[in-house]
Design a protein around this motif. Structure first.
Motif, PDB file in Angstrom:
ATOM      1  N   LEU A  12      80.728  25.550 -20.604  1.00  0.00           N
ATOM      2  CA  LEU A  12      79.467  26.260 -20.463  1.00  0.00           C
ATOM      3  C   LEU A  12      79.612  27.673 -21.009  1.00  0.00           C
ATOM      4  O   LEU A  12      80.700  28.244 -20.990  1.00  0.00           O
ATOM      5  CB  LEU A  12      79.072  26.335 -18.986  1.00  0.00           C
ATOM      6  CG  LEU A  12      78.744  25.023 -18.295  1.00  0.00           C
ATOM      7  CD1 LEU A  12      78.594  25.250 -16.793  1.00  0.00           C
ATOM      8  CD2 LEU A  12      77.489  24.406 -18.875  1.00  0.00           C
ATOM      9  N   CYS A  13      78.524  28.243 -21.468  1.00  0.00           N
ATOM     10  CA  CYS A  13      78.503  29.646 -21.879  1.00  0.00           C
ATOM     11  C   CYS A  13      77.870  30.468 -20.766  1.00  0.00           C
ATOM     12  O   CYS A  13      76.971  29.990 -20.066  1.00  0.00           O
ATOM     13  CB  CYS A  13      77.686  29.819 -23.155  1.00  0.00           C
ATOM     14  SG  CYS A  13      78.495  29.181 -24.611  1.00  0.00           S
ATOM     15  N   GLY A  14      78.338  31.692 -20.615  1.00  0.00           N
ATOM     16  CA  GLY A  14      77.783  32.625 -19.645  1.00  0.00           C
ATOM     17  C   GLY A  14      77.236  33.851 -20.351  1.00  0.00           C
ATOM     18  O   GLY A  14      77.569  34.123 -21.499  1.00  0.00           O
ATOM     19  N   ILE A  15      76.420  34.607 -19.670  1.00  0.00           N
ATOM     20  CA  ILE A  15      75.767  35.784 -20.243  1.00  0.00           C
ATOM     21  C   ILE A  15      76.684  37.000 -20.159  1.00  0.00           C
ATOM     22  O   ILE A  15      77.237  37.294 -19.111  1.00  0.00           O
ATOM     23  CB  ILE A  15      74.461  36.085 -19.487  1.00  0.00           C
ATOM     24  CG1 ILE A  15      73.530  34.880 -19.534  1.00  0.00           C
ATOM     25  CG2 ILE A  15      73.777  37.318 -20.048  1.00  0.00           C
ATOM     26  CD1 ILE A  15      72.394  34.957 -18.542  1.00  0.00           C
ATOM     27  N   THR A  16      76.802  37.724 -21.291  1.00  0.00           N
ATOM     28  CA  THR A  16      77.567  38.971 -21.286  1.00  0.00           C
ATOM     29  C   THR A  16      76.667  40.191 -21.475  1.00  0.00           C
ATOM     30  O   THR A  16      77.065  41.309 -21.173  1.00  0.00           O
ATOM     31  CB  THR A  16      78.655  38.963 -22.377  1.00  0.00           C
ATOM     32  OG1 THR A  16      78.048  38.750 -23.654  1.00  0.00           O
ATOM     33  CG2 THR A  16      79.683  37.885 -22.114  1.00  0.00           C
ATOM     34  N   GLY A  17      75.482  39.985 -21.992  1.00  0.00           N
ATOM     35  CA  GLY A  17      74.525  41.071 -22.174  1.00  0.00           C
ATOM     36  C   GLY A  17      73.138  40.494 -22.385  1.00  0.00           C
ATOM     37  O   GLY A  17      72.996  39.356 -22.822  1.00  0.00           O
ATOM     38  N   ARG A  18      72.105  41.277 -22.057  1.00  0.00           N
ATOM     39  CA  ARG A  18      70.745  40.755 -22.197  1.00  0.00           C
ATOM     40  C   ARG A  18      69.747  41.894 -22.357  1.00  0.00           C
ATOM     41  O   ARG A  18      69.985  43.016 -21.909  1.00  0.00           O
ATOM     42  CB  ARG A  18      70.372  39.914 -20.995  1.00  0.00           C
ATOM     43  CG  ARG A  18      70.400  40.701 -19.692  1.00  0.00           C
ATOM     44  CD  ARG A  18      70.271  39.777 -18.490  1.00  0.00           C
ATOM     45  NE  ARG A  18      70.660  40.408 -17.265  1.00  0.00           N
ATOM     46  CZ  ARG A  18      71.902  40.433 -16.779  1.00  0.00           C
ATOM     47  NH1 ARG A  18      72.866  39.871 -17.444  1.00  0.00           N
ATOM     48  NH2 ARG A  18      72.160  41.019 -15.637  1.00  0.00           N
ATOM     49  N   ALA A  66      66.793  38.721 -26.087  1.00  0.00           N
ATOM     50  CA  ALA A  66      68.016  38.772 -26.891  1.00  0.00           C
ATOM     51  C   ALA A  66      69.165  38.833 -25.887  1.00  0.00           C
ATOM     52  O   ALA A  66      69.084  39.549 -24.886  1.00  0.00           O
ATOM     53  CB  ALA A  66      68.026  39.996 -27.796  1.00  0.00           C
ATOM     54  N   PHE A  67      70.219  38.056 -26.142  1.00  0.00           N
ATOM     55  CA  PHE A  67      71.334  38.050 -25.207  1.00  0.00           C
ATOM     56  C   PHE A  67      72.614  37.639 -25.910  1.00  0.00           C
ATOM     57  O   PHE A  67      72.597  36.990 -26.946  1.00  0.00           O
ATOM     58  CB  PHE A  67      71.048  37.146 -23.997  1.00  0.00           C
ATOM     59  CG  PHE A  67      70.609  35.751 -24.333  1.00  0.00           C
ATOM     60  CD1 PHE A  67      71.514  34.691 -24.313  1.00  0.00           C
ATOM     61  CD2 PHE A  67      69.289  35.480 -24.654  1.00  0.00           C
ATOM     62  CE1 PHE A  67      71.108  33.403 -24.606  1.00  0.00           C
ATOM     63  CE2 PHE A  67      68.873  34.190 -24.944  1.00  0.00           C
ATOM     64  CZ  PHE A  67      69.786  33.151 -24.924  1.00  0.00           C
ATOM     65  N   THR A  68      73.723  38.077 -25.338  1.00  0.00           N
ATOM     66  CA  THR A  68      75.030  37.684 -25.853  1.00  0.00           C
ATOM     67  C   THR A  68      75.681  36.768 -24.829  1.00  0.00           C
ATOM     68  O   THR A  68      75.458  36.893 -23.624  1.00  0.00           O
ATOM     69  CB  THR A  68      75.921  38.919 -26.125  1.00  0.00           C
ATOM     70  OG1 THR A  68      75.954  39.732 -24.951  1.00  0.00           O
ATOM     71  CG2 THR A  68      75.389  39.736 -27.300  1.00  0.00           C
ATOM     72  N   VAL A  69      76.471  35.825 -25.341  1.00  0.00           N
ATOM     73  CA  VAL A  69      77.103  34.837 -24.483  1.00  0.00           C
ATOM     74  C   VAL A  69      78.580  34.693 -24.835  1.00  0.00           C
ATOM     75  O   VAL A  69      79.010  35.041 -25.936  1.00  0.00           O
ATOM     76  CB  VAL A  69      76.408  33.458 -24.589  1.00  0.00           C
ATOM     77  CG1 VAL A  69      74.980  33.536 -24.105  1.00  0.00           C
ATOM     78  CG2 VAL A  69      76.470  32.901 -25.991  1.00  0.00           C
ATOM     79  N   LYS A  70      79.317  34.163 -23.871  1.00  0.00           N
ATOM     80  CA  LYS A  70      80.737  33.889 -24.057  1.00  0.00           C
ATOM     81  C   LYS A  70      81.077  32.624 -23.268  1.00  0.00           C
ATOM     82  O   LYS A  70      80.467  32.348 -22.231  1.00  0.00           O
ATOM     83  CB  LYS A  70      81.571  35.072 -23.558  1.00  0.00           C
ATOM     84  CG  LYS A  70      83.042  34.980 -23.871  1.00  0.00           C
ATOM     85  CD  LYS A  70      83.752  36.264 -23.449  1.00  0.00           C
ATOM     86  CE  LYS A  70      85.222  36.205 -23.751  1.00  0.00           C
ATOM     87  NZ  LYS A  70      85.922  37.417 -23.313  1.00  0.00           N
ATOM     88  N   PHE A 105      75.602  35.555 -30.336  1.00  0.00           N
ATOM     89  CA  PHE A 105      74.451  36.439 -30.156  1.00  0.00           C
ATOM     90  C   PHE A 105      73.216  35.560 -30.273  1.00  0.00           C
ATOM     91  O   PHE A 105      73.041  34.842 -31.260  1.00  0.00           O
ATOM     92  CB  PHE A 105      74.414  37.542 -31.219  1.00  0.00           C
ATOM     93  CG  PHE A 105      73.143  38.334 -31.169  1.00  0.00           C
ATOM     94  CD1 PHE A 105      72.936  39.266 -30.164  1.00  0.00           C
ATOM     95  CD2 PHE A 105      72.138  38.116 -32.096  1.00  0.00           C
ATOM     96  CE1 PHE A 105      71.747  39.976 -30.096  1.00  0.00           C
ATOM     97  CE2 PHE A 105      70.950  38.825 -32.037  1.00  0.00           C
ATOM     98  CZ  PHE A 105      70.758  39.760 -31.038  1.00  0.00           C
ATOM     99  N   CYS A 106      72.368  35.586 -29.258  1.00  0.00           N
ATOM    100  CA  CYS A 106      71.236  34.661 -29.203  1.00  0.00           C
ATOM    101  C   CYS A 106      69.907  35.384 -29.013  1.00  0.00           C
ATOM    102  O   CYS A 106      69.847  36.477 -28.450  1.00  0.00           O
ATOM    103  CB  CYS A 106      71.420  33.688 -28.046  1.00  0.00           C
ATOM    104  SG  CYS A 106      72.984  32.812 -28.070  1.00  0.00           S
ATOM    105  N   GLU A 158      67.796  30.485 -30.612  1.00  0.00           N
ATOM    106  CA  GLU A 158      68.548  30.636 -31.854  1.00  0.00           C
ATOM    107  C   GLU A 158      69.811  31.429 -31.547  1.00  0.00           C
ATOM    108  O   GLU A 158      69.748  32.412 -30.819  1.00  0.00           O
ATOM    109  CB  GLU A 158      67.742  31.425 -32.893  1.00  0.00           C
ATOM    110  CG  GLU A 158      66.437  30.817 -33.300  1.00  0.00           C
ATOM    111  CD  GLU A 158      65.657  31.720 -34.237  1.00  0.00           C
ATOM    112  OE1 GLU A 158      66.215  32.731 -34.710  1.00  0.00           O
ATOM    113  OE2 GLU A 158      64.494  31.417 -34.489  1.00  0.00           O
ATOM    114  N   CYS A 159      70.946  31.002 -32.104  1.00  0.00           N
ATOM    115  CA  CYS A 159      72.205  31.721 -31.861  1.00  0.00           C
ATOM    116  C   CYS A 159      73.019  31.843 -33.128  1.00  0.00           C
ATOM    117  O   CYS A 159      72.955  30.990 -34.005  1.00  0.00           O
ATOM    118  CB  CYS A 159      73.058  30.990 -30.826  1.00  0.00           C
ATOM    119  SG  CYS A 159      72.435  31.116 -29.170  1.00  0.00           S
ATOM    120  N   ARG A 160      73.823  32.872 -33.167  1.00  0.00           N
ATOM    121  CA  ARG A 160      74.837  33.037 -34.201  1.00  0.00           C
ATOM    122  C   ARG A 160      76.188  33.057 -33.512  1.00  0.00           C
ATOM    123  O   ARG A 160      76.350  33.703 -32.493  1.00  0.00           O
ATOM    124  CB  ARG A 160      74.639  34.360 -34.941  1.00  0.00           C
ATOM    125  CG  ARG A 160      73.749  34.210 -36.121  1.00  0.00           C
ATOM    126  CD  ARG A 160      73.815  35.437 -36.980  1.00  0.00           C
ATOM    127  NE  ARG A 160      72.426  35.777 -37.257  1.00  0.00           N
ATOM    128  CZ  ARG A 160      71.964  36.975 -37.406  1.00  0.00           C
ATOM    129  NH1 ARG A 160      72.761  38.001 -37.302  1.00  0.00           N
ATOM    130  NH2 ARG A 160      70.707  37.177 -37.661  1.00  0.00           N
TER     131      ARG A 160
END
Length: 143
Positions: free
Chosen positions: A23-29, A47-51, A80-81, A98-100
């Motif tokens: 699973l991915c979790g949120i690191t920023g939003r 917009a959010f970042t995941v790890k 980055f989503c 959408e994610c990169r």
């Protein structure tokens, strides 16, 4: 519309379409925009970042479960989503993610997207901000 609920729904969808086994979790939003698209409809743009977390998708846990902490290794997948969550009558009716940086599986085509490309879980887009107001103004002028 609730940005918190929109983010959670976006993460649930993201974790369904990522190719990685964890699973991915949120690191920023950030909430980019909340706007009306109709009489009872709104969009929430995020917009959010995941790890990658330590939890497997098979664990039946959710990304925000206390045991699903982020992987600390440098090899953990990151992305980055952006998402657009559509609400109608107070309920979520569609989620576009959408994610990169993450490989995903496009369930409709059966193909994989590479981590270098931006992926899109849904192609249809909602009208741009202010489109509803412009249509209303045109009707007043014409009608």
């Amino acid at each position: 519309p609730s940005p918190k609920a929109a983010l959670r729904a976006s993460m649930m969808k993201l974790n369904k379409i990522t190719r990685i086994p964890s699973l991915c979790g949120i690191t920023g939003r950030a909430v980019k925009d909340v706007y009306r698209t109709g009489k009872m409809s709104y969009n929430v743009d995020l917009a959010f970042t995941v790890k990658e977390t330590v939890c497997s998708k098979n664990s039946r846990l959710t990304f925000d479960h206390p045991r699903c902490h982020l992987r600390t290794k440098k090899t953990a997948k990151k992305g980055f989503c952006k998402s657009r969550v559509e609400y109608f009558a107070g309920k979520i009716v569609d989620i576009d993610v959408e994610c990169r940086g993450l490989r995903t599986f496009d369930r409709r085509s059966g193909s994989f997207e590479s981590s270098e490309n931006s992926i899109e879980a849904k192609i249809m887009r909602a009208p741009r901000r202010g489109a509803y107001r412009r249509v209303k103004q045109v009707r007043r002028i014409v009608g």
